[in-house]
Design a protein around this motif. Sequence first.
Motif, PDB file in Angstrom:
ATOM      1  N   LEU A  82       0.842  -1.202   0.000  1.00  0.00           N
ATOM      2  CA  LEU A  82       0.000   0.000   0.000  1.00  0.00           C
ATOM      3  C   LEU A  82       0.879   1.255   0.000  1.00  0.00           C
ATOM      4  N   CYS A 119       1.531  -7.254  -4.754  1.00  0.00           N
ATOM      5  CA  CYS A 119       0.754  -6.275  -5.510  1.00  0.00           C
ATOM      6  C   CYS A 119       0.707  -6.730  -6.961  1.00  0.00           C
ATOM      7  N   VAL A 143      -6.499   1.837  -5.858  1.00  0.00           N
ATOM      8  CA  VAL A 143      -5.783   0.891  -5.000  1.00  0.00           C
ATOM      9  C   VAL A 143      -6.845   0.004  -4.385  1.00  0.00           C
ATOM     10  N   TYR A 176      -3.676   3.678   5.882  1.00  0.00           N
ATOM     11  CA  TYR A 176      -3.840   4.362   4.582  1.00  0.00           C
ATOM     12  C   TYR A 176      -3.502   5.856   4.662  1.00  0.00           C
ATOM     13  N   SER A 212      -5.353  -0.306 -11.818  1.00  0.00           N
ATOM     14  CA  SER A 212      -5.388  -0.625 -10.385  1.00  0.00           C
ATOM     15  C   SER A 212      -4.114  -1.289  -9.875  1.00  0.00           C
ATOM     16  N   PHE A 213      -3.821  -0.968  -8.627  1.00  0.00           N
ATOM     17  CA  PHE A 213      -2.865  -1.727  -7.824  1.00  0.00           C
ATOM     18  C   PHE A 213      -3.714  -2.635  -6.937  1.00  0.00           C
ATOM     19  N   ASP A 265      -7.506  -2.920  -1.820  1.00  0.00           N
ATOM     20  CA  ASP A 265      -6.946  -3.714  -0.722  1.00  0.00           C
ATOM     21  C   ASP A 265      -7.820  -4.954  -0.573  1.00  0.00           C
ATOM     22  N   LEU A 297      -9.128   4.535  -2.981  1.00  0.00           N
ATOM     23  CA  LEU A 297      -8.854   3.237  -2.352  1.00  0.00           C
ATOM     24  C   LEU A 297     -10.155   2.523  -1.998  1.00  0.00           C
ATOM     25  N   ALA A 313       2.581   1.805  -3.337  1.00  0.00           N
ATOM     26  CA  ALA A 313       1.673   2.288  -4.399  1.00  0.00           C
ATOM     27  C   ALA A 313       1.481   3.797  -4.270  1.00  0.00           C
TER      28      ALA A 313
END
Length: 385
Positions: free
Chosen positions: A103, A247, A199, A127, A227-228, A201, A167, A106
């Motif tokens: 995270l 990732c 992002v 975050y 996207s990651f 998660d 996110l 990124a």
Amino acid sequence: MLGGMHIASKLPDVGTTIFTVMSQLAARHGALNLGQGFPDFEGPPELFEAIARHLAGGRNQYAPMAGVPALREQIALKTRALYGREVDPETEVTVTSGATEALYAAFAAVLQPGDEVILLDPCYDSYAPAVELNGGRCVRIPLRLPDFAVDWQRVADAVTARTRMLLVNSPHNPAGAVLDAGDLDRLAEIVRDTRILVVSDEVYEHIVFDGARHESVLRHGELAQRSFVVSSFGKTYHCTGWKVGYCVAPAALSAEFRKVHQYLTFCTFHAAQCALADVLASIPAHYLDLPAFYQGKRDFFRAAMAGSRFELLPVPGGYFQLADYSAISDMDDLAFCEWLCARHKVAAIPLSPFYERPPGSRLVRLCFAKGEDTLAAAADRLRAV
Ligand code: PMP
Ligand code: GLN
């Protein structure tokens, strides 16, 4: 202040994480710890046999920077099998020291000073500091109560020319909410024709209940392009202390991501990567069975809590039960958790640290990634509250 050694804090509003605070409190009071999210049972024996073999076999020096090839290959195979997406393990998969590193990397790879990042509150506590340390500005949109659904109109309204990242987290910590395919379509509409990167998660990707399927952003062709996608073996293999995550991102994003990763940690625990590659290949049933495994724990804990004055919210995914204590106390959630731990010897996590502006709800988070003995003993104590 150490005479002349004072530094201006880069995170002036941040203290010690609530997970550390509550675990320390649990230890001090000898409480059952349903606070910090970690299992109190071990991963599959095959994993320990494998890591012992790799430690003895000399995998004790630096791993390849982007991750052990066999592990990246297994991640790509799993991504194809579960989410129907072909990803290139060479250029699109990077192994990291936990999802936390992924995270951070990124955000660090993308953000320029003043860029805005949309976070949906409540959200995981790493975050916002990770965004801010990298020069970003968090724009925090509350999830809808009581179901913690995303209000996509509010998200759309929050987008500006400076919005650079957004996110999402499904299954959600702390709420357990899961996104469905319609949510991903709404997200895709909002970011279409913008420079916003997503992002996602997905550390609880294998913990979704009641027959629902995990809607990974990797299933969504359009979103996957920007996207990651972050995950963690700590959750999937009950080894949070190993700190191995990864990732998945398109090659151009992964290239920038790796520039950060190579100077943040360079590489991740070598023998653990080799062992995880082995078990991903040899016992895929482990992660395929995880929904039923954790659903059993959820249902056991909820049944054991029957008759308590806590009101249990629905848990579509993840390994946390939210409980409303309004019928018990009007203390704020932090004070309530401190009291609960000291007086009833059960540690829980208050929800307010997951918010920029806590809504004043009377909710605590209880982790049910525990053996049945622990869950039964904790429920006995909680029923007495
Ligand atoms: N994201 C979420 C939503 C989490 O709950 C956690 C840890 N529990 C992480 C990220 C960090 O995962 P890791 O321990 O692999 O760094
Ligand atoms: N992710 C875990 C939780 O939500 C805690 C991880 C940590 O302690 N940093 O409880």
